[in-house]
Write an enzyme that holds these catalytic residues in place. Structure first.
Site, PDB file in Angstrom:
ATOM      1  N   ASP A   4       0.635  -1.534  -0.034  1.00  7.49           N
ATOM      2  CA  ASP A   4      -0.030  -0.155  -0.246  1.00  7.49           C
ATOM      3  C   ASP A   4       1.288   1.098  -0.302  1.00  7.49           C
ATOM      4  OD1 ASP A   4      -2.873   1.075   0.540  1.00  7.49           O
ATOM      5  OD2 ASP A   4      -1.707   2.204   1.803  1.00  7.49           O
ATOM      6  N   LYS A  17      -2.939   5.612  -4.599  1.00  4.32           N
ATOM      7  CA  LYS A  17      -4.009   6.404  -3.925  1.00  4.32           C
ATOM      8  C   LYS A  17      -3.699   8.096  -4.933  1.00  4.32           C
ATOM      9  CE  LYS A  17      -3.708   4.311   0.471  1.00  4.32           C
ATOM     10  NZ  LYS A  17      -2.247   4.623   0.772  1.00  4.32           N
ATOM     11  N   HIS A  21      -7.652   9.860  -2.604  1.00  7.35           N
ATOM     12  CA  HIS A  21      -6.644   9.453  -0.831  1.00  7.35           C
ATOM     13  C   HIS A  21      -7.891  10.364   0.081  1.00  7.35           C
ATOM     14  CE1 HIS A  21      -2.550   9.413   0.702  1.00  7.35           C
ATOM     15  NE2 HIS A  21      -3.856   8.806   1.326  1.00  7.35           N
TER      16      HIS A  21
HETATM   17  P1  NAD Z   1       0.511   1.339  12.139  1.00  2.62           P
HETATM   18  O1  NAD Z   1      -0.306   2.240  12.908  1.00  2.62           O
HETATM   19  O2  NAD Z   1       0.686   0.252  11.457  1.00  2.62           O
HETATM   20  O3  NAD Z   1       1.791   1.612  12.874  1.00  2.62           O
HETATM   21  C1  NAD Z   1       3.154   1.334  12.542  1.00  2.62           C
HETATM   22  C2  NAD Z   1       3.948   2.036  13.635  1.00  2.62           C
HETATM   23  O4  NAD Z   1       3.707   1.059  14.669  1.00  2.62           O
HETATM   24  C3  NAD Z   1       5.279   1.701  13.276  1.00  2.62           C
HETATM   25  O5  NAD Z   1       6.045   3.032  12.472  1.00  2.62           O
HETATM   26  C4  NAD Z   1       6.373   1.185  14.513  1.00  2.62           C
HETATM   27  O6  NAD Z   1       6.373   2.603  15.273  1.00  2.62           O
HETATM   28  C5  NAD Z   1       5.050   0.356  15.124  1.00  2.62           C
HETATM   29  N1  NAD Z   1       5.744  -0.847  15.308  1.00  2.62           N
HETATM   30  C6  NAD Z   1       5.013  -1.770  13.863  1.00  2.62           C
HETATM   31  N2  NAD Z   1       4.961  -2.939  13.944  1.00  2.62           N
HETATM   32  C7  NAD Z   1       5.615  -3.367  15.400  1.00  2.62           C
HETATM   33  C8  NAD Z   1       5.828  -4.325  16.093  1.00  2.62           C
HETATM   34  N3  NAD Z   1       5.229  -5.582  15.286  1.00  2.62           N
HETATM   35  N4  NAD Z   1       5.755  -4.177  17.305  1.00  2.62           N
HETATM   36  C9  NAD Z   1       5.704  -3.345  17.864  1.00  2.62           C
HETATM   37  N5  NAD Z   1       5.952  -1.651  17.171  1.00  2.62           N
HETATM   38  C10 NAD Z   1       5.297  -1.887  16.147  1.00  2.62           C
HETATM   39  O7  NAD Z   1       1.067   2.768  11.143  1.00  2.62           O
HETATM   40  P2  NAD Z   1       0.573   3.703  10.146  1.00  2.62           P
HETATM   41  O8  NAD Z   1       1.817   3.540   8.953  1.00  2.62           O
HETATM   42  O9  NAD Z   1      -0.040   4.774   9.745  1.00  2.62           O
HETATM   43  O10 NAD Z   1      -0.698   3.030   8.636  1.00  2.62           O
HETATM   44  C11 NAD Z   1      -0.594   1.168   8.016  1.00  2.62           C
HETATM   45  C12 NAD Z   1      -0.479   2.106   7.114  1.00  2.62           C
HETATM   46  O11 NAD Z   1      -2.294   3.003   6.925  1.00  2.62           O
HETATM   47  C13 NAD Z   1       0.443   2.832   6.058  1.00  2.62           C
HETATM   48  O12 NAD Z   1       2.160   2.561   6.202  1.00  2.62           O
HETATM   49  C14 NAD Z   1      -0.047   3.626   4.818  1.00  2.62           C
HETATM   50  O13 NAD Z   1       0.584   2.564   3.792  1.00  2.62           O
HETATM   51  C15 NAD Z   1      -1.380   3.739   5.458  1.00  2.62           C
HETATM   52  N6  NAD Z   1      -2.120   4.863   5.866  1.00  2.62           N
HETATM   53  C16 NAD Z   1      -2.997   5.349   5.145  1.00  2.62           C
HETATM   54  C17 NAD Z   1      -3.383   7.088   5.232  1.00  2.62           C
HETATM   55  C18 NAD Z   1      -4.797   7.321   4.468  1.00  2.62           C
HETATM   56  O14 NAD Z   1      -4.905   8.651   4.251  1.00  2.62           O
HETATM   57  N7  NAD Z   1      -5.275   6.096   3.348  1.00  2.62           N
HETATM   58  C19 NAD Z   1      -2.889   7.508   6.472  1.00  2.62           C
HETATM   59  C20 NAD Z   1      -2.613   6.942   7.609  1.00  2.62           C
HETATM   60  C21 NAD Z   1      -2.032   5.270   6.749  1.00  2.62           C
END
Ligand code: NAD
Length: 276
Positions: free
Chosen positions: A45, A75, A108
């Site tokens: 993604d 997106k 998006h």
């Molecule tokens: P997430 O909820 O996936 O959390 C990621 C963070 O959690 C990492 O940076 C790390 O600090 C921690 N983490 C990850 N794995 C872990 C583990 N096993 N143990 C402990 N800590 C851990 O947050 P995100 O990146 O905001 O969301 C995931 C994905 O969703 C994004 O990368 C993106 O692709 C998508 N996203 C989309 C939108 C949108 O507007 N459509 C907005 C935000 C995110």
């Protein structure tokens, strides 16, 4: 791959768990996506605004994974909404990714005050009809935006990607999506890894199953039927986050996680968010 598919409303199969690359710079994204693909992830993604479509594309090209075994989502960024601008932005994203078709393209943000998402989606429908995208959908659309979109277009979105985690369980949105046949995809499924993974109830469930808090939260999403795209650049966590298909949360575990809902967003409110 160990990840089961979710069948979208047009019959396309999307892995229920994929890899997100928000806030990962292009070079680092290339390494992280390469690690994810080696680890068994088959869904990625990204987004035009993340600035890492090229790195993502390089990792895909170098991976040796057959194109038909991959599921790539990107997106359309806000400033590119509108029919003609969308067609141009799509070509640019596809070129950066180095692909000749996309699996899933999402608007998006709805930006309701600009009034462009119906026209934008009509360009998505054309790209879909032309065979350049296998499935089209939305991100951050509230039910009222989806309603208006569905009334003005002919292809029901396959997916709506929204902020969703145990602190923001989105019951009304999930119910509306289910009624319409739209798959719910959870962004920030781990609540961005901040307080959520330190919640005692989640830690306790993890201890009971000999799993980490992140695995408990991801497993909760999977059992609810959500598509998830956790992000990490740490190889051990990338592996940990996909190893959630060999244990089951019981009704007591699910009830304890349901009780954590606070209805509070980390990210912006889609009704008013208007940048780019
Ligand atoms: P997430 O909820 O996936 O959390 C990621 C963070 O959690 C990492 O940076 C790390 O600090 C921690 N983490 C990850 N794995 C872990 C583990 N096993 N143990 C402990 N800590 C851990 O947050 P995100 O990146 O905001 O969301 C995931 C994905 O969703 C994004 O990368 C993106 O692709 C998508 N996203 C989309 C939108 C949108 O507007 N459509 C907005 C935000 C995110």
């Amino acid at each position: 791959s160990t990840v089961p598919p979710k069948i979208l409303n047009n019959g396309v199969e999307m892995p229920q768990l994929g890899f997100g690359v928000w806030q990962v710079p292009d070079d680092e994204a290339e390494r992280a996506v390469a690690t994810a693909l080696e680890t068994g992830y088959r869904s990625i993604d990204t987004a035009a605004i993340y600035g890492n479509e090229e790195g993502t594309g390089r990792a895909i090209a170098a991976s040796g994974v057959a194109r038909e075994d991959l599921f790539v989502t990107t997106k359309l960024w806000n400033g590119d909404q509108g029919y003609d601008a969308t067609l141009r932005a799509f070509d640019e994203s596809l070129a950066k990714l180095g692909l000749d078709y996309l699996d899933l393209y999402l608007i998006h943000w709805p930006l309701p005050a600009r009034g462009k998402y119906v026209d934008t989606y009509k360009a998505f429908e054309k790209l879909h009809a032309d065979g350049r995208i296998r499935a089209i959908g939305t991100s951050n659309f509230l039910p009222e935006h989806l309603q208006r979109l569905i009334a003005g277009t002919s292809v029901i979105p396959a997916v709506n990607q929204i902020e969703l985690h145990p602190h923001l369980q989105q019951h009304a949105a999930r119910e509306y999506h289910a009624e319409q046949g739209i798959a719910t995809e959870a962004w920030s499924p781990l609540g961005q890894g901040k307080g959520l993974l330190e919640v005692p109830a989640i830690i306790a469930i993890g201890q009971k199953h000999n799993r980490t808090p992140a695995q408990v939260v991801l497993r909760w999403h999977i059992q609810l039927g959500n598509i998830v795209i956790p992000k990490s650049v740490t190889p051990s966590r990338i592996r940990e986050n996909i190893e959630v298909f060999d244990f089951i949360l019981d009704t007591e575990d699910l009830a304890a996680i349901s009780a954590l809902n606070e209805g509070r967003r980390i990210g912006p409110d889609p009704a008013t968010f208007d940048v780019g």
